[in-house]
Design a protein around this motif. Structure first.
Motif, PDB file in Angstrom:
ATOM      1  N   ASP A   1       5.608   5.261 -22.751  1.00 23.77           N
ATOM      2  CA  ASP A   1       6.559   5.084 -23.840  1.00 23.77           C
ATOM      3  C   ASP A   1       7.404   3.859 -23.463  1.00 23.77           C
TER       4      ASP A   1
ATOM      5  N   ALA B   1      12.641   6.324 -21.594  1.00 21.85           N
ATOM      6  CA  ALA B   1      11.402   5.554 -21.768  1.00 21.85           C
ATOM      7  C   ALA B   1      10.614   5.560 -20.460  1.00 21.85           C
TER       8      ALA B   1
ATOM      9  N   ALA C   1      10.117   0.820 -23.910  1.00 19.60           N
ATOM     10  CA  ALA C   1      11.296   0.290 -24.601  1.00 19.60           C
ATOM     11  C   ALA C   1      11.415  -1.191 -24.260  1.00 19.60           C
TER      12      ALA C   1
ATOM     13  N   ARG D   1       9.530  -5.370 -30.459  1.00 13.62           N
ATOM     14  CA  ARG D   1       9.404  -3.999 -30.996  1.00 13.62           C
ATOM     15  C   ARG D   1       7.979  -3.755 -31.481  1.00 13.62           C
TER      16      ARG D   1
ATOM     17  N   SER E   1       7.697   0.440 -30.070  1.00  8.81           N
ATOM     18  CA  SER E   1       8.975   1.150 -29.967  1.00  8.81           C
ATOM     19  C   SER E   1       9.597   1.351 -31.351  1.00  8.81           C
TER      20      SER E   1
END
Ligand SMILES: Nc1ncnc2c1ncn2[C@@H]1O[C@H](COP(=O)(O)OP(=O)(O)OP(=O)(O)O)[C@@H](O)[C@H]1O
Ligand SMILES: [Mg+2]
Length: 229
Positions: A41, A117, A43, A67, A72
């Motif tokens: 995950d 994250a 960020a 992004r 994200s």
């Protein structure tokens, strides 16, 4: 070290460069995308974005590109707490807006971005010695965040000096330089470009990797950068 060998908090990298427009966002996007493709995950964080007034109508700002590459769902403010219209150095863009960038707010925002994250990919602004606020350089933020550096640089004539200066400025502050990425690397490098790569690796005692010309709209086609040394 590899990004997955870091301990304590999210794995992370701070992508800096030899200056402005040298490929930081491309390198950060490639790393973020690869980490996300590996199941993390991810960020992303960029302390300050300037030049929003001059984006082409169909252009994306750095925080938007990061992004998209990372997948994200962070908001603009979560990725880039300070965003300004003029294409100026952050300290000046802030002054033109009648404010000052607060280092504590940057540290807190980066920490919040990384919280929960699996990995945090940060992109600096300009090069390491760009001021974010009076007395607080991009390099100071990199030290405060504590992640290893990836340095984006161009392959062409002049890059040896700029890249070695950046490596020296990083190490002088105790920062670890994980790799240099020459981008975009031509399919058929000239003797100068090939020599630049070897010379930076040997004089800088650093891993030098390359990124070919990428289709930035097709992340699935992007190569991976490896961190092994
Ligand atoms: N490997 C590559 N493939 C395609 N385009 C590239 C590549 N490397 C760099 N570029 C292009 O070079 C330009 C500068 O790259 P980028 O925006 O990543 O630089 P930057 O250092 O992040 O700039 P800034 O200082 O504005 O943040 C962009 O137009 C980018 O698309
Ligand atoms: Mg950028």
């Amino acid at each position: 070290m590899t990004v997955t060998e870091q301990v304590g908090g999210p794995v992370g990298v701070f992508v800096t460069g030899t200056g402005t427009e040298v490929g930081k966002t491309v390198v950060a996007a490639v790393i973020a995308h690869a980490l996300a493709a590996g199941g993390l995950d991810v960020a992303v964080f960029k302390p300050c974005v300037t030049g929003l007034d001059e984006l082409p109508a169909d252009g994306l700002a750095d925080h938007e590109l990061l992004r998209r590459a990372s997948g994200s769902d962070q908001t603009d403010a979560e990725i880039a707490p300070y965003r300004y219209g003029p294409p100026a150095s952050p300290h000046l863009a802030a002054a033109m807006a009648g404010e000052e960038i607060d280092p504590e707010r940057l540290r807190a925002a980066a920490g919040a971005a990384g919280d929960g994250a699996g990995a945090l990919v940060c992109e600096g602004v300009g090069g390491l010695l760009v001021p974010l606020a009076p007395g607080y350089l991009v390099r100071d933020l990199a030290v405060d965040l504590g992640y290893p550096l990836a340095i984006a640089a161009v392959p062409r004539l002049g890059t040896i000096n700029h890249t070695l200066l950046t490596i020296e400025a990083a190490r002088a502050a105790g920062l670890e330089v994980a790799l240099v990425v020459l981008t975009p690397w031509p399919d058929q490098p000239t003797a100068i470009e090939a020599s630049n790569r070897e010379t930076i690796a040997s004089l800088g005692s650093v891993d030098v990797q390359t990124l070919p010309q990428l289709d930035l709209d097709a992340p699935a086609t992007w190569p991976r950068l490896s961190w092994g040394r």
